[in-house]
Design a protein around this motif. Structure first.
Motif, short mmCIF file in Angstrom:
data_model
loop_
_atom_site.label_atom_id
_atom_site.label_comp_id
_atom_site.label_asym_id
_atom_site.label_seq_id
_atom_site.Cartn_x
_atom_site.Cartn_y
_atom_site.Cartn_z
N GLU A 66 0.40 -1.48 -0.63
CA GLU A 66 0.00 -0.03 0.11
C GLU A 66 1.31 1.16 -0.26
O GLU A 66 0.39 2.60 -0.40
CB GLU A 66 -1.11 0.10 1.13
CG GLU A 66 -1.89 -0.87 1.37
CD GLU A 66 -3.26 -0.63 0.24
OE1 GLU A 66 -3.16 0.21 -0.36
OE2 GLU A 66 -2.91 -2.29 -0.72
N GLU A 67 2.15 1.37 0.29
CA GLU A 67 3.13 2.33 0.29
C GLU A 67 2.88 3.01 -0.72
O GLU A 67 3.48 2.36 -2.24
CB GLU A 67 4.33 1.98 0.83
CG GLU A 67 4.20 1.37 2.62
CD GLU A 67 3.89 2.01 3.39
OE1 GLU A 67 3.82 3.31 3.12
OE2 GLU A 67 3.59 1.99 4.98
N GLU A 68 3.00 4.97 -0.50
CA GLU A 68 3.33 5.43 -2.43
C GLU A 68 4.62 4.94 -2.84
O GLU A 68 4.60 5.18 -3.93
CB GLU A 68 2.77 6.51 -1.89
CG GLU A 68 1.69 7.30 -1.93
CD GLU A 68 1.46 8.12 -0.99
OE1 GLU A 68 2.60 9.32 -1.33
OE2 GLU A 68 0.18 8.38 -1.27
N TRP A 69 5.88 3.94 -2.45
CA TRP A 69 6.68 4.05 -2.90
C TRP A 69 6.88 3.14 -3.92
O TRP A 69 7.51 2.82 -5.06
CB TRP A 69 8.68 4.25 -2.18
CG TRP A 69 7.93 2.96 -1.47
CD1 TRP A 69 8.16 1.76 -1.33
CD2 TRP A 69 8.18 2.62 0.03
NE1 TRP A 69 8.29 1.02 -0.86
CE2 TRP A 69 8.23 1.46 0.43
CE3 TRP A 69 8.08 3.39 1.15
CZ2 TRP A 69 8.02 1.20 1.82
CZ3 TRP A 69 7.80 3.24 2.67
CH2 TRP A 69 7.66 1.79 2.47
N ASP A 127 3.99 3.08 -5.46
CA ASP A 127 3.27 3.33 -6.98
C ASP A 127 4.50 4.79 -8.22
O ASP A 127 4.30 4.31 -8.86
CB ASP A 127 2.37 4.62 -6.62
CG ASP A 127 1.20 4.74 -6.40
OD1 ASP A 127 0.48 3.10 -6.96
OD2 ASP A 127 -0.43 3.83 -5.22
N ALA A 128 5.24 4.71 -7.18
CA ALA A 128 6.61 5.78 -7.43
C ALA A 128 7.25 5.00 -8.09
O ALA A 128 7.36 5.47 -9.32
CB ALA A 128 7.44 5.98 -6.12
N ALA A 129 7.58 3.98 -7.65
CA ALA A 129 8.54 3.13 -8.49
C ALA A 129 7.48 2.40 -9.67
O ALA A 129 8.43 2.48 -10.82
CB ALA A 129 8.88 1.54 -8.05
N LYS A 130 6.57 2.26 -9.64
CA LYS A 130 5.64 1.92 -11.17
C LYS A 130 5.76 3.40 -11.61
O LYS A 130 5.80 3.01 -13.12
CB LYS A 130 4.95 1.64 -10.33
CG LYS A 130 3.31 1.18 -11.74
CD LYS A 130 2.19 1.09 -10.96
CE LYS A 130 1.20 0.76 -12.23
NZ LYS A 130 0.02 0.53 -11.68
N SER A 131 5.37 4.56 -11.62
CA SER A 131 5.54 5.51 -12.47
C SER A 131 6.89 6.29 -13.24
O SER A 131 7.19 6.33 -14.20
CB SER A 131 5.21 6.36 -11.31
OG SER A 131 6.18 7.46 -11.19
N LYS A 162 13.14 -5.07 -4.45
CA LYS A 162 13.69 -3.32 -3.61
C LYS A 162 12.65 -3.29 -2.75
O LYS A 162 13.17 -2.37 -1.89
CB LYS A 162 14.35 -3.26 -4.89
CG LYS A 162 15.66 -2.02 -5.01
CD LYS A 162 16.58 -1.18 -6.19
CE LYS A 162 17.03 -0.34 -6.03
NZ LYS A 162 16.77 0.06 -7.07
N HIS A 163 11.71 -3.29 -2.98
CA HIS A 163 10.93 -2.20 -2.27
C HIS A 163 9.42 -2.97 -0.93
O HIS A 163 9.58 -2.57 -0.70
CB HIS A 163 9.73 -0.75 -3.40
CG HIS A 163 10.94 -0.12 -4.37
ND1 HIS A 163 11.36 0.50 -3.28
CD2 HIS A 163 10.99 0.33 -5.40
CE1 HIS A 163 12.31 1.19 -4.24
NE2 HIS A 163 11.62 0.83 -5.50
#
Ligand code: SF4
Lengths: 570, 461
Positions: A444-447, A449-453, A464-465
């Motif tokens: 659920e962490e936004e990081w 999503d960040a990786a996806k982005s 990694k995440h």
């Protein structure tokens, strides 16, 4: 684009400041601490290179056999329905992949009886049956070649002299007269003392090495790490203040040392004392004839049994009639219980590690996949896990033992491999349950999503995440379950009847089974010592798990389950 | 009546994709056409959540477009869809004339460099196990940008650009304050040198004192790198402060979009009116009343057929038959409908559901009290026809069937707002558009209705 110019500002100028240097360059800039550490470490390794390397090879070989075995069994299972349907071409392909045994009697597709590559119990080197080798390229060929290669390597490393060796510090000898001095023992000491010296040295060496490995972390932290603080530091610091966890660690470490140095630690070896008793001899001073005699170990064992009544007992810390010292006494067959225990620790540790390794791998993979993709993937995982949980592990084990009777797999490590695989493949849901929550939390962490982005690949994102946040839980629950597996393996061996680890390979549970009728007699030690040791080791694994949990996740202190924040690590 | 305000005003300009209002200022970077993003949250059954339900607008190169609305209106989903963190269900997003909704694989990865996002929660947007340097460098690593050394150098420059120190490279996020962490997130978004950045409530998790600094930083970066922003926010003062244009969103639809100052000074859409009325007036003597919205937004799984705002709109158009019913009484009718809807939606326990299925009443079905409160002591007489409808609806509730009651009132009291989707009407010379029937011909203007409501100030229920 405007910002790409950023990189043009003389990147080399900054390199002198040290932060941009690679670790190697940083060490080159300040070599002293690293060299000091490295020199001592090299010395420590050199002293025992043979033993350490062979231990490592045995582990690798176990993994090779284990992994290929899983694939093989899966393929064999796949083949069955095609055979039933009469789909010859498909069966042919599967057979090709599995490989064919070529023996003097002709070619056989791999079936349970075809080949036997279980050439040894752990660590013991036997002759390989070359005429049975698979000839064509196939799964079995790969397994055979790899295993054979590692086998040769192991043979070589074991011939490399080590300092802590039974030849360097021998404890087996004989008296030259009724009160005469000991011959063939280390410095002429009596066997008990010689053995004690060797055993103590092994443990001193082990603790020194461990201390030195920890020291590496400090050296790195102090001299070479650029970051002055990392989340790992807090974990290590918390572990440093956790007495219960440290107790667990020390006992577990001693147990592992016992397994690694098993051939060196015992007053005699499992091979000489337990497995091939009529190929080995022992010299002793016979007080009746008044001279030094020589008998087979088997005969000596027959005269050194601990059976509870009369003079049929060799208790802990005593000698038998043949001048052999028994730190834990002898068992009902007259075998040295201590040797039995150290050899048994190898089997226990192997079974435990393989099973937990397999479970942890499956649990981590599935929980990461289902947390990342959710929806149907998650549903499928839940159903799979629930189905596996629904089957009683014990029942699976009995069924598998029967189904694999005569299969080569059932002879690898005297059945230990099969038990490990069954525990591993049926035990993963328990670990999975423990890491599923944390996996979903970190997903659920936004990081993520960040990786996806910015287009990070999914496997890398998971590794990694996400993985770092569930690794702690895997360690915690893995080490706790390991205790359970050790108990279960012992319990199976205790029951016997083809379950568990088969004789003659030593297993703690069998010692308990053999000694259980003598607990109230003078031969109480046969069952009691292994029993106490199992309790101790299992408790230690749990304590270690507690320690790790409190270290990665201080809030959960004392709490059951992994409910607390996934952001372990401070 | 105000149908004569401006030439051209009052004409429907758009309902569909072919519609972007012709503008002269700046060229268009992102063109969103009838975008829909539906998703099934967790449940495998049941209708999907229509988070974004047919949205059309442009983002002009170099501008900051604000996107406002209550939480749950779909603004975050819209922003995430634009950077392809969600997959749209339908519609197109043209980015420099390339439809990015259909990109996949390498092409998608390549395009992602152009569109980045800054997240709301700085605690959650940075992986705590990596150093700040690694975090900012990751997009560069993924893109395979130049040599490792140049990447590190670029990261240092980025840290500097966002107001951090280069030495922070080897620190961990834990060692930073919320504002600093948000700066790291901004540096990461900048790493690949994007043209377009979605700012998803970038300051709402920060201390007020830090908010302004981050906003100033964002404005500076925009000037320096020629960035285009979509700023998602619920804090209207932030939007007014830095946005060139604003889009107001409600229940998956854009209600109004246009120039920021104009929209704040003279809102056209009833929803914008009520949203703005929630901002505290700086002038305490101003007598502007706050417009309180009744009820809660409808379930986005099952939005109204007509205007999305119809269930709560203070300016909702009255059906012809009840044109002569007094405002206050009609308000009570609408409240009654809202009560029925809430009853119908109320999460019942299994036991109560079973009761209802068996035709027994639950505690939620006690409708008579509501009717007494609403209508028996109404200041004016309730006309027979109205009473009849209310009675019919009440019967259905008493029979344990609030669903049927809702359907009945929908039928009896429905107006154009309930049945037909409005169109987008140009409401000013600058091309501001509003999504409301009242801008079409023949209705009293939104301003007038809202003004009247304000002075009457609704009744307490
Ligand atoms: S269309 Fe009707 S309900 Fe919708 S905003 Fe306009 S007046 Fe209100």
């Amino acid at each position: 684009m405007s910002t790409t110019t950023a990189a043009e500002d003389a990147p080399s100028a900054r390199r002198s400041e040290g932060e941009d240097l690679t670790l190697r360059e940083r060490i080159a800039a300040n070599p002293r601490p690293a060299l000091t550490w490295g020199a001592v470490f090299a010395l420590l390794v050199a002293l025992e290179f043979g033993a350490l390397a062979s231990g490592l090879i045995v582990l690798t070989r176990t993994a090779v056999v284990g992994i290929t075995a899983v694939i093989q069994v899966a393929l064999e299972a796949l083949r069955a329905p095609f055979e039933a349907l009469g789909l010859e071409p498909v069966v042919g392909i599967v057979n090709d992949v599995l490989g064919v045994w070529e023996t003097s009697q002709g070619r056989f597709p791999v079936t349970s009886e075809a080949g036997d590559i279980s050439r040894d119990t752990v660590g013991k080197i036997a002759e390989s049956k070359r005429h049975d080798a698979p000839k064509t390229f196939s799964l079995l060929w790969v397994q055979y070649q790899l295993s054979d290669f590692l086998f040769g390597l192991q043979h070589f490393t074991e011939s490399v002299p080590t300092l802590l060796n039974r030849e360097v510090i021998p404890n087996q000898g004989f008296k030259t007269g009724p009160a005469g001095p000991w011959k063939n023992t280390f410095l002429g000491l009596e066997p008990a003392a010689a053995w004690a010296v060797r055993a103590t040295l092994v443990y001193v060496y082990a603790f020194l090495t461990m201390f030195w490995v920890f020291k590496a972390y400090n050296v790195y932290r102090e001299h070479y790490r650029v970051a002055d603080w990392t989340p790992r530091d807090d974990v290590v610091d918390r572990l440093r203040g956790h007495r219960w966890g440290q107790f667990g660690f020390v006992v577990v470490f001693m147990f592992v040392t016992m397994a690694v140095f098993a051939p060196t630690l015992g007053p005699t070896t499992a091979e000489a004392n337990i497995e091939s008793t009529y190929q080995n001899e022992v010299q002793y001073f016979d007080s009746e004839s008044g001279q030094v005699e020589e008998v087979f170990v088997g005969q000596a064992n027959a005269g050194a049994k601990s059976k509870g009544q009369g003079d049929q007992n060799v208790g802990p810390l005593s000698y038998d009639d043949y001048g052999r010292y028994h730190p834990f006494g002898t068992d009902v067959n007259g075998q040295d219980l201590f040797t039995f225990m150290v050899a048994g620790s190898r089997i226990s540790l192997f079974v435990g590690l393989i099973a937990i390794g397999l479970s942890a791998f499956v649990a981590a993979t599935l929980s990461l996949l289902s947390a990342y993709y959710k929806g149907l993937v998650d549903l499928a995982t839940v159903i799979a896990a629930d189905s596996v949980i629904a089957l009683p592990q014990f029942l699976i084990l009995i069924m598998v033992s029967v189904a694999f009777q005569g299969h080569w797999l059932s002879r690898v490590y005297s059945g230990g491999m099969l038990i490990a695989l069954v525990f591993g493949l049926s035990g993963w849901p328990f670990l999975w349950r423990a890491v599923r929550g944390p996996s979903f939390q970190v997903a659920e962490e936004e990081w993520i999503d960040a990786a996806k982005s910015f287009g990070q690949r999914v496997p890398v994102t998971m590794r990694k995440h996400m993985l770092p946040y569930i690794l702690g839980y895997l360690l915690v629950y893995g080490s706790m379950s390991l205790g359970g597996i050790i108990i279960a393996t012992s319990a199976l061996s205790f029951l016997g009847n083809g379950l568990g680890i088969n004789p003659p390979t030593p297993e703690w549970g069998r010692a308990i089974a053999a000694g259980r009728n003598y607990v109230s007699t003078q031969s109480w030690h046969i069952a009691t010592i292994p029993g106490v040791m199992i309790v101790l080791v299992v408790t230690a694994f749990n304590a270690l798990g507690d320690g790790i949990r409190d270290a990665i996740d201080p809030e959960s202190e004392g709490a059951e389950g992994g409910g607390a924040a996934a952001g372990g690590g401070g | 009546m105000s149908e004569s305000v401006d030439p051209g005003v009052g004409e429907a300009v758009t309902t569909g994709p072919e519609s972007a209002v012709e503008t002269t200022e700046g060229d268009v970077l992102v063109e969103v056409e009838d975008l829909r993003t539906y998703y099934d949250d967790d449940s495998l059954f049941g209708a999907p959540v229509k988070a974004v339900d047919g949205v059309t607008f442009d983002v002009r190169r170099g501008e900051t477009l604000g996107l406002v609305g209550e939480s749950g209106c779909g603004k975050t989903t819209l922003g995430r869809t634009l950077v392809r963190l969600e997959r749209p269900t339908d519609g197109r997003v043209l980015f420099d004339d390339i439809d990015v909704t259909t990109l996949s694989g390498e092409a998608l990865k390549e395009w992602r460099r152009n569109a980045q996002i800054v997240f709301q929660d700085p605690d959650s947007s940075l992986n705590d196990r990596m150093t700040v340097g690694e975090i900012v460098r990751e997009p560069l690593d993924v893109a395979g940008w130049r040599s490792a050394e140049e990447r590190r150098e670029r990261v240092r420059n980025l840290l500097d650009t966002v107001g951090l120190q280069e030495e922070h490279y080897f620190r961990y996020p834990h060692q930073f304050s919320g504002g600093q962490r948000q700066r790291v997130g901004i540096a990461r978004a900048l790493a690949l040198n994007p043209e377009f950045i979605v700012l998803d409530e970038p300051v709402s998790a920060l201390d007020v004192s830090v908010q302004a600094k981050i906003l100033n930083l964002l404005e500076d970066l925009q000037d320096e790198f020629g960035l285009t922003y979509l700023l998602i926010a619920h804090d209207l003062s932030v939007v007014r402060h830095i946005c060139d244009r604003v889009a107001v969103m409600y229940l998956g639809h854009l209600m109004e979009i246009g120039d920021t100052e104009e929209l704040f000074a003279d809102p056209a859409n009833p929803y914008t009116h009520s949203l703005l009325s929630a901002i505290p007036e700086p002038d305490p003597t101003a007598r502007k009343q706050r417009i309180t919205l009744r009820g809660t937004p409808p379930n986005p799984r099952d939005p109204p057929t007509g205007c999305p705002f119809t269930t709560r709109c203070p300016a909702k158009i009255r059906p012809e038959e009840f044109a002569d019913v007094g405002d206050e009484l009609w308000e009570r009718v609408e409240v009654f409908r809202e009560v029925l809807r809430e009853r119908n939606r109320a999460d019942l326990s299994v036991r109560q559901r079973v009761k209802r299925l068996l035709g027994r009443r639950t505690q939620y079905d006690d409708v008579d009290e509501v009717i007494t409160d609403l209508f028996d002591d109404a200041p004016v007489d309730v006309p027979e026809e109205l009473r009849g409808h209310i009675g019919e609806a009440a019967d259905r509730v008493r029979a344990g069937n609030p669903g049927k009651a809702v359907a009945y009132t929908d039928d009896a009291f429905s107006s154009v707002c309930d049945t037909e989707k409005p169109a987008y009407y140009a409401v000013s010379g600058s091309g501001r558009e509003s999504f409301c029937h009242r801008h079409g011909g023949g209705y009293e203007s939104v301003d007038d209705v809202v003004e009247r409501k304000r002075s009457n100030d609704g009744l307490d229920v």
